[in-house]
Scaffold this motif. Structure first.
Motif, PDB file in Angstrom:
ATOM      1  N   UNK A 148     -35.066   2.928  64.842  1.00 25.48           N
ATOM      2  CA  UNK A 148     -36.264   3.761  64.826  1.00 25.48           C
ATOM      3  C   UNK A 148     -37.414   2.987  65.469  1.00 25.48           C
ATOM      4  N   UNK A 149     -38.039   3.581  66.490  1.00 25.47           N
ATOM      5  CA  UNK A 149     -39.177   2.957  67.183  1.00 25.47           C
ATOM      6  C   UNK A 149     -38.847   1.545  67.675  1.00 25.47           C
ATOM      7  N   UNK A 150     -37.639   1.390  68.205  1.00 26.62           N
ATOM      8  CA  UNK A 150     -37.180   0.099  68.758  1.00 26.62           C
ATOM      9  C   UNK A 150     -37.084  -1.010  67.719  1.00 26.62           C
ATOM     10  N   UNK A 151     -37.204  -0.659  66.446  1.00 26.16           N
ATOM     11  CA  UNK A 151     -37.106  -1.670  65.387  1.00 26.16           C
ATOM     12  C   UNK A 151     -35.646  -1.754  64.944  1.00 26.16           C
TER      13      UNK A 151
ATOM     14  N   UNK B  48     -31.128  -6.591  72.956  1.00 26.05           N
ATOM     15  CA  UNK B  48     -31.957  -5.435  72.613  1.00 26.05           C
ATOM     16  C   UNK B  48     -33.440  -5.685  72.863  1.00 26.05           C
ATOM     17  N   UNK B  49     -33.821  -6.952  72.936  1.00 28.50           N
ATOM     18  CA  UNK B  49     -35.219  -7.304  73.183  1.00 28.50           C
ATOM     19  C   UNK B  49     -35.245  -8.579  74.018  1.00 28.50           C
ATOM     20  N   UNK B  50     -35.431  -8.433  75.301  1.00 30.57           N
ATOM     21  CA  UNK B  50     -35.348  -9.569  76.223  1.00 30.57           C
ATOM     22  C   UNK B  50     -36.516 -10.537  76.074  1.00 30.57           C
ATOM     23  N   UNK B  51     -37.545 -10.169  75.286  1.00 32.20           N
ATOM     24  CA  UNK B  51     -38.707 -11.040  75.130  1.00 32.20           C
ATOM     25  C   UNK B  51     -38.539 -12.040  73.995  1.00 32.20           C
ATOM     26  N   UNK B  52     -37.470 -11.923  73.218  1.00 29.35           N
ATOM     27  CA  UNK B  52     -37.261 -12.866  72.121  1.00 29.35           C
ATOM     28  C   UNK B  52     -36.077 -13.779  72.432  1.00 29.35           C
ATOM     29  N   UNK B  53     -35.994 -14.898  71.725  1.00 30.80           N
ATOM     30  CA  UNK B  53     -34.935 -15.889  71.926  1.00 30.80           C
ATOM     31  C   UNK B  53     -34.068 -15.927  70.683  1.00 30.80           C
TER      32      UNK B  53
ATOM     33  N   UNK C  71     -18.769  -7.923  71.710  1.00 28.55           N
ATOM     34  CA  UNK C  71     -18.489  -6.622  71.083  1.00 28.55           C
ATOM     35  C   UNK C  71     -18.085  -6.810  69.632  1.00 28.55           C
ATOM     36  N   UNK C  72     -17.264  -7.850  69.363  1.00 29.96           N
ATOM     37  CA  UNK C  72     -16.786  -8.085  67.999  1.00 29.96           C
ATOM     38  C   UNK C  72     -17.927  -8.461  67.068  1.00 29.96           C
ATOM     39  N   UNK C  73     -18.857  -9.282  67.582  1.00 33.65           N
ATOM     40  CA  UNK C  73     -19.998  -9.683  66.772  1.00 33.65           C
ATOM     41  C   UNK C  73     -20.960  -8.547  66.512  1.00 33.65           C
ATOM     42  N   UNK C  74     -21.225  -7.731  67.544  1.00 33.02           N
ATOM     43  CA  UNK C  74     -22.198  -6.646  67.401  1.00 33.02           C
ATOM     44  C   UNK C  74     -21.740  -5.578  66.417  1.00 33.02           C
ATOM     45  N   UNK C  75     -20.447  -5.488  66.188  1.00 31.60           N
ATOM     46  CA  UNK C  75     -19.949  -4.515  65.208  1.00 31.60           C
ATOM     47  C   UNK C  75     -20.372  -4.865  63.786  1.00 31.60           C
ATOM     48  N   UNK C  76     -20.801  -6.104  63.569  1.00 30.85           N
ATOM     49  CA  UNK C  76     -21.124  -6.542  62.206  1.00 30.85           C
ATOM     50  C   UNK C  76     -22.618  -6.531  61.920  1.00 30.85           C
ATOM     51  N   UNK C  77     -23.447  -6.214  62.933  1.00 32.46           N
ATOM     52  CA  UNK C  77     -24.892  -6.174  62.724  1.00 32.46           C
ATOM     53  C   UNK C  77     -25.624  -6.496  64.009  1.00 32.46           C
ATOM     54  N   UNK C  78     -26.911  -6.124  64.060  1.00 40.35           N
ATOM     55  CA  UNK C  78     -27.691  -6.320  65.285  1.00 40.35           C
ATOM     56  C   UNK C  78     -28.414  -7.657  65.326  1.00 40.35           C
ATOM     57  N   UNK C  79     -28.500  -8.334  64.192  1.00 42.86           N
ATOM     58  CA  UNK C  79     -29.108  -9.661  64.136  1.00 42.86           C
ATOM     59  C   UNK C  79     -28.445 -10.428  62.994  1.00 42.86           C
ATOM     60  N   UNK C  80     -28.673 -11.708  62.939  1.00 40.63           N
ATOM     61  CA  UNK C  80     -28.012 -12.529  61.911  1.00 40.63           C
ATOM     62  C   UNK C  80     -28.407 -12.101  60.503  1.00 40.63           C
TER      63      UNK C  80
END
Length: 401
Positions: A247-250, A321-326, A334-343
């Motif tokens: 929602x709203x890029x969050x 998803x946000x090229x401005x952050x590190x 693909x395997x990692x992204x299935x478990x969540x968008x961030x740590x």
């Protein structure tokens, strides 16, 4: 989302007086974590273990004043702490971060802890000894194409060491070996507890070893595991979390992640390789892991392991998803992204998975032994997260105080 570069201690028990007293007589957390190299109060040395039956050696770091494993009888030591390096393989720095964390305790307690940090090399690292063991983590030129499962998992996944040496060992065998040294009552007559901690890739190793480590199944010592900010966790079946809509890029709201009601299903995926292979799931297991599942019941035993999942609330970046952050090299496969968008989201989703897998509504064994602990104002920063009061709690509460 809030993030600050400096953390000041706020501890939540009568023990805070001692922590604060010790804090004022040492460098502040900020001072220590601002150093580009090693903090000046980290007085460590290194030596080599020779695994005689394999004719292989590996380097490890320890505190100068305590001496190496075999220099004397360590009568004062009651706790052995094994520190696992991150993806950059900076074992020396990780040793110092955990030494700094332990030094927040009163000296009467910190002096009871023996910290050791093994240096696990990959094929790009310089070796100081001819028989120094290393892992072909990236599957480079020396990769054994007939043994690709063991090779590609590297030191992070318990894979076998390079085929350049015939007596290959799993990186998890190194941890087994160190636990065996702590179990030696000739050198550690009063040791009763073994801790294993690591950050990022080191946190991944800690969580996986907690599941499949051979010595975790057989040791008579109390054990605790503290994985901090890992990119991925091992799932026990084909289910993965159904993630909330963006929602709203969050894509990773750290205010709602801890309370979100995660559900799980078999994902529809076009992953290039099996999303449930080892590192992410239980398929295609390397030799060491296969041995554990053949001789023990790790899934049954895991719920009784004492594990403190330490997560920085600011570890919410995903550069895809946000090229401005590190995102500090977060697993964006693909395997990692299935478990969540961030740590941060992956950790809470995984803890929810465990509670459902072990049916916590009927069986509360898991929540009696395992906790997920958020660290405010900290992102993906090994020094600061292990300098936090939450880290000291995770490591030593119920063990030293």
């Amino acid at each position: 989302m809030k993030y600050h570069t400096c953390l000041y201690f706020q501890f939540f028990s009568f023990f805070s007086f001692f922590l604060i007293l010790n804090f004022y007589f040492s460098l502040s957390t900020c001072d220590i974590c601002e150093y580009e190299n090693l903090p000046p109060n980290c007085k460590q040395s290194s030596d080599y273990f020779l695994i005689e039956e394999k004719d292989l050696s590996f380097e490890y770091f320890f505190l100068n004043s305590q001496g190496n494993f075999f220099s004397k009888v360590h009568e004062e030591i009651t706790v052995g702490l094994i520190v696992i390096q991150g993806g950059g393989r900076y074992a020396q720095e990780m040793f110092c971060y955990l030494q700094n964390s332990t030094n927040q305790l009163p000296m009467a307690l910190s002096s009871q802890v023996y910290i050791v940090a093994p240096h696990l090399l990959d094929s790009t690292d310089e070796r100081k000894k001819d028989n120094e063991v290393f892992w072909d983590t990236n599957g480079l030129k020396k990769k054994d194409l007939n043994d690709i499962t063991n090779t590609l998992n590297g030191w992070k996944g318990g894979g076998l060491s390079t085929i350049e040496y015939p007596n290959r060992i799993s990186s998890y065998y190194v941890i087994d070996y160190l636990i065996t040294q702590f179990e030696n009552e000739m050198n550690f007559p009063n040791l009763n507890t073994i801790l294993i901690a690591g950050h990022s890739a080191g946190g991944q190793v800690v969580q996986r070893y907690a599941l499949v480590g051979n010595k975790t199944m057989t040791t008579n010592k109390r054990m605790r595991f503290v994985p901090a900010n890992p990119s991925t966790f091992v799932y026990f079946n084909q289910l993965r979390p159904n993630l909330p809509e963006i929602v709203n890029n969050n894509y990773c709201d750290n205010e709602t992640i801890p309370t979100y009601n995660y559900t799980f299903s078999v994902p529809k995926t076009n992953c290039f390789i099996d999303y449930n292979r080892w590192l992410y799931g239980l398929n295609e297991q390397p030799q060491y892991i296969n041995y554990t599942f053949t001789h023990f019941n790790p899934l049954e035993q895991y719920q009784s392991k004492n594990i403190m999942y330490l997560q920085g609330e600011g570890d919410v970046c995903n550069s895809r998803l946000n090229s401005t952050c590190f995102d500090n090299g977060m697993d964006k496969t693909c395997m990692g992204e299935l478990t969540g968008r961030c740590r941060y989201q992956r950790a809470f989703a995984y803890y929810s998975f465990l509670k459902q897998f072990y049916n916590q509504d009927i069986n509360n064994t898991l929540i009696q032994h395992q906790q997920i602990i958020s660290v405010p104002n900290i992102g993906h920063d090994a020094c600061r997260i292990f300098s936090s009061s939450q880290a000291i709690y995770s490591l030593y509460k119920g063990i030293l105080y």
